[in-house]
Motif scaffolding. Structure first.
Motif, PDB file in Angstrom:
ATOM      1  N   MET A 169       0.701  -1.031   0.044  1.00 58.55           N
ATOM      2  CA  MET A 169       0.155  -0.024  -0.029  1.00 58.55           C
ATOM      3  C   MET A 169       0.707   1.122   0.149  1.00 58.55           C
ATOM      4  O   MET A 169       0.521   2.109  -0.828  1.00 58.55           O
ATOM      5  N   ALA A 170       1.952   1.258   0.861  1.00 57.63           N
ATOM      6  CA  ALA A 170       2.771   2.286   0.860  1.00 57.63           C
ATOM      7  C   ALA A 170       3.369   2.631  -0.454  1.00 57.63           C
ATOM      8  O   ALA A 170       3.787   3.635  -0.915  1.00 57.63           O
ATOM      9  N   ASP A 171       3.932   1.433  -1.167  1.00 58.81           N
ATOM     10  CA  ASP A 171       4.461   1.654  -2.469  1.00 58.81           C
ATOM     11  C   ASP A 171       3.755   2.242  -3.392  1.00 58.81           C
ATOM     12  O   ASP A 171       4.230   2.784  -3.931  1.00 58.81           O
ATOM     13  N   ILE A 172       2.457   1.873  -3.508  1.00 60.15           N
ATOM     14  CA  ILE A 172       1.579   2.275  -4.370  1.00 60.15           C
ATOM     15  C   ILE A 172       1.285   3.739  -4.160  1.00 60.15           C
ATOM     16  O   ILE A 172       1.378   4.448  -5.004  1.00 60.15           O
ATOM     17  N   LEU A 173       1.274   4.123  -3.125  1.00 58.34           N
ATOM     18  CA  LEU A 173       0.716   5.415  -2.701  1.00 58.34           C
ATOM     19  C   LEU A 173       1.979   6.266  -2.932  1.00 58.34           C
ATOM     20  O   LEU A 173       1.882   7.570  -3.505  1.00 58.34           O
ATOM     21  N   LEU A 174       3.169   5.980  -2.784  1.00 55.87           N
ATOM     22  CA  LEU A 174       4.450   6.624  -3.158  1.00 55.87           C
ATOM     23  C   LEU A 174       4.649   6.954  -4.526  1.00 55.87           C
ATOM     24  O   LEU A 174       4.847   7.800  -5.055  1.00 55.87           O
ATOM     25  N   ASN A 175       4.622   5.673  -5.384  1.00 50.38           N
ATOM     26  CA  ASN A 175       4.934   5.518  -6.842  1.00 50.38           C
ATOM     27  C   ASN A 175       3.604   6.206  -7.581  1.00 50.38           C
ATOM     28  O   ASN A 175       3.945   6.865  -8.438  1.00 50.38           O
ATOM     29  N   GLU A 176       2.476   5.979  -7.099  1.00 51.13           N
ATOM     30  CA  GLU A 176       1.257   6.611  -8.137  1.00 51.13           C
ATOM     31  C   GLU A 176       0.762   7.952  -7.674  1.00 51.13           C
ATOM     32  O   GLU A 176       0.081   8.568  -8.377  1.00 51.13           O
ATOM     33  N   PHE A 177       0.842   8.190  -6.339  1.00 52.05           N
ATOM     34  CA  PHE A 177       0.319   9.459  -5.774  1.00 52.05           C
ATOM     35  C   PHE A 177       1.387  10.155  -5.122  1.00 52.05           C
ATOM     36  O   PHE A 177       0.934  11.213  -4.389  1.00 52.05           O
ATOM     37  N   SER A 178       2.465   9.806  -5.257  1.00 51.28           N
ATOM     38  CA  SER A 178       3.479  10.709  -4.541  1.00 51.28           C
ATOM     39  C   SER A 178       3.352  11.113  -3.295  1.00 51.28           C
ATOM     40  O   SER A 178       3.501  12.223  -2.658  1.00 51.28           O
ATOM     41  N   THR A 179       2.841  10.180  -2.285  1.00 51.97           N
ATOM     42  CA  THR A 179       2.447  10.367  -1.059  1.00 51.97           C
ATOM     43  C   THR A 179       3.068   9.269   0.012  1.00 51.97           C
ATOM     44  O   THR A 179       2.993   7.908  -0.113  1.00 51.97           O
ATOM     45  N   ALA A 180       3.972   9.750   0.817  1.00 50.80           N
ATOM     46  CA  ALA A 180       4.715   8.841   1.600  1.00 50.80           C
ATOM     47  C   ALA A 180       3.727   8.366   2.860  1.00 50.80           C
ATOM     48  O   ALA A 180       3.700   9.592   3.801  1.00 50.80           O
ATOM     49  N   VAL A 181       3.631   7.135   3.269  1.00 48.91           N
ATOM     50  CA  VAL A 181       3.170   6.861   4.600  1.00 48.91           C
ATOM     51  C   VAL A 181       3.949   5.556   5.065  1.00 48.91           C
ATOM     52  O   VAL A 181       4.639   5.210   4.521  1.00 48.91           O
ATOM     53  N   VAL A 182       3.931   5.410   6.408  1.00 49.42           N
ATOM     54  CA  VAL A 182       4.765   4.428   7.097  1.00 49.42           C
ATOM     55  C   VAL A 182       4.091   3.235   7.481  1.00 49.42           C
ATOM     56  O   VAL A 182       3.030   3.324   8.169  1.00 49.42           O
ATOM     57  N   PRO A 183       4.472   2.129   6.789  1.00 46.56           N
ATOM     58  CA  PRO A 183       3.566   0.914   7.074  1.00 46.56           C
ATOM     59  C   PRO A 183       4.357   0.393   8.459  1.00 46.56           C
ATOM     60  O   PRO A 183       5.444   0.532   8.782  1.00 46.56           O
ATOM     61  N   CYS A 184       3.507  -0.011   9.487  1.00 43.84           N
ATOM     62  CA  CYS A 184       3.845  -0.130  10.897  1.00 43.84           C
ATOM     63  C   CYS A 184       4.337  -1.725  11.083  1.00 43.84           C
ATOM     64  O   CYS A 184       4.287  -1.868  12.440  1.00 43.84           O
ATOM     65  N   ALA A 185       4.763  -2.495  10.289  1.00 44.11           N
ATOM     66  CA  ALA A 185       5.278  -3.810  10.636  1.00 44.11           C
ATOM     67  C   ALA A 185       6.570  -3.704  11.719  1.00 44.11           C
ATOM     68  O   ALA A 185       6.338  -4.416  12.785  1.00 44.11           O
ATOM     69  N   ASP A 186       7.326  -2.774  11.417  1.00 49.09           N
ATOM     70  CA  ASP A 186       8.432  -2.600  12.314  1.00 49.09           C
ATOM     71  C   ASP A 186       8.008  -1.832  13.625  1.00 49.09           C
ATOM     72  O   ASP A 186       8.772  -1.914  14.757  1.00 49.09           O
ATOM     73  N   PHE A 187       6.827  -1.550  13.652  1.00 43.50           N
ATOM     74  CA  PHE A 187       6.303  -0.956  15.157  1.00 43.50           C
ATOM     75  C   PHE A 187       5.490  -1.946  15.659  1.00 43.50           C
ATOM     76  O   PHE A 187       4.668  -1.857  16.764  1.00 43.50           O
TER      77      PHE A 187
END
Ligand SMILES: *Cc1c(COP(=O)(O)O)cnc(C)c1O
Length: 399
Positions: A349-367
């Motif tokens: 999801m974060a990947d698509i948001l960054l590549n298609e929508f130029s929007t960076a979010v943090v996926p929280c697996a590491d949290f």
């Protein structure tokens, strides 16, 4: 003889939040109009009076080694802050000033942990705790909380997680990434278990100033001698005063622990940066109006973001009360597709948001929560509005 590298160091994961921020910055450098919800730091400049104090420090030659655990004048200011804001009595010989909150936490765990000691880390957690614990030879024990519990550790869950190897529990309030705040009653219940089982509390109160809507910050160490003796209270200037780059963190603890941390630090970094100490002194003792102004602005963004996210399809969140993050459940997005591409997990999801929508979010697996993302509101309200429009378009485009 062997060229093999440290097993401990090999276990440590690089910070994924910094990685996302780096990728977003790279896209920005290419000219893309990126909205970065990844920010783990205030977007405001350090207050001017604080900057001026640093300039004065440089010009007046305050540029040499200081005492290893920090200057007496700054410790006195921190001691006063502990008293006035937290209701905690820590004398100057109980305070250690370090190069940022992370450094303070590293000192704490270095002094507490023997090989194999367990540290209870409630999940979701700030991603550095398990890594720091591993680095000093400890074993992080992750205890999952639920949305029904508002992502807070209950006394029962704490009790059940304690073994004869448990050395400490980490309590982070206000919390990164959830934005939740522990109430006095919740902390008292935890304190009771801590005292009964004779373990330490590492109280990370880095966001203590960033609390909204009439909520109150409570320090667990304030409930009496028994819990006070078992708590190391950790805070710093990074988040409250927009001073992340200055690297100023500090702890309040027993004299014995403070002395040991000071000794450790004296060999590792000598002392916290002298110029930053003068800046921190001004931050804590000078005019507080810019801190209040930041808080008002953070709150405005928080309210706007929470309201918008609540109206979006497939996602949900609990109203955050502190820090500057919104923690969003995106599990209903998984299995849907965007333009024929399946959204398998939060990384995708974060990947698509960054590549298609130029929007960076943090996926929280590491949290500790793989089906959540974290959005920071430490960016302008205009950027928040634009970024949320994009996320909404992504969600509406799912099939
Ligand atoms: C940012 C942060 C810290 C440490 O900040 P420093 O930049 O090292 O001062 C500690 N705990 C939490 C939960 C944080 O988010």
């Amino acid at each position: 003889m062997s060229l093999a590298l440290s097993e401990k160091a090999k276990c440590v994961k690089p910070s994924s939040t910094l990685a996302i921020t780096a990728k977003a910055k790279a896209l920005k450098a290419e000219g893309k109009d990126v909205v970065g919800f990844g920010a783990g730091e205030p977007d405001f400049n350090t207050p001017e009076n604080v900057c001026n104090a640093a300039i004065d420090a440089i010009k007046s030659g305050f540029t040499k080694y200081t005492p290893a655990s920090g200057t007496v004048e700054l410790k006195e200011a921190i001691s006063k802050k502990f008293k006035d804001f937290n209701g905690l009595d820590y004398g100057t010989d109980q305070i250690v000033i370090s190069n940022g909150g992370k450094h303070s936490l590293t000192n704490i765990f270095t002094v507490l942990i023997n090989p194999g000691d367990e540290v209870i880390v409630p999940s979701p957690f700030w991603l550095s705790y398990p890594e720091i614990v591993k680095l000093v030879g400890g074993v992080p024990v992750i205890v999952e909380t639920t949305a029904e519990e508002n992502f807070k550790l209950s006394a029962d869950k704490l009790r059940n997680a304690i073994t004869d190897k448990t050395k400490a529990v980490v309590i982070n309030t206000p919390n990164n990434p959830t934005g939740m705040i522990y109430t006095e009653a919740e902390l008292r219940a935890l304190a009771e278990v801590v005292v009964e089982k004779d373990i330490y509390v590492v109280a990370d109160e880095m966001y203590e100033n960033l609390i909204y809507g009439g909520e109150k910050h409570v320090s667990i160490a304030s409930f009496g001698k028994e819990i006070y003796d078992r708590t190391i209270t950790c805070s710093g200037l990074s988040k409250s005063y927009a001073m992340t780059g200055w690297r100023m963190g500090y702890t309040g603890s027993s004299k014995e622990i403070a002395k040991m941390m000071g000794a450790v630090q004296s060999h590792q970094t000598s002392n916290p940066n002298s110029i930053a100490q003068k800046a921190a002194l001004e931050a804590l003792t000078g005019d507080q109006s810019s801190v209040e102004a930041m808080k008002v602005e953070f709150n405005r963004r928080r309210e706007y973001m929470y309201e918008r996210v609540c109206k979006m399809p497939y996602v949900s969140c609990i109203e955050p009360k502190g820090a500057f993050y919104v923690f969003i459940n995106v599990s209903k997005v998984f299995g849907k597709s965007y333009k024929g591409e399946e959204v398998t997990d939060a990384f995708k999801m974060a990947d698509i948001l960054l590549n298609e929508f130029s929007t960076a979010v943090v996926p929280c697996a590491d949290f500790g929560f793989a089906d959540h993302i974290r959005l920071s509101y430490a960016i302008s309200i205009e950027s928040i509005e634009k970024g949320l429009d994009r996320i909404e378009n992504f969600l509406k485009g799912l099939e």
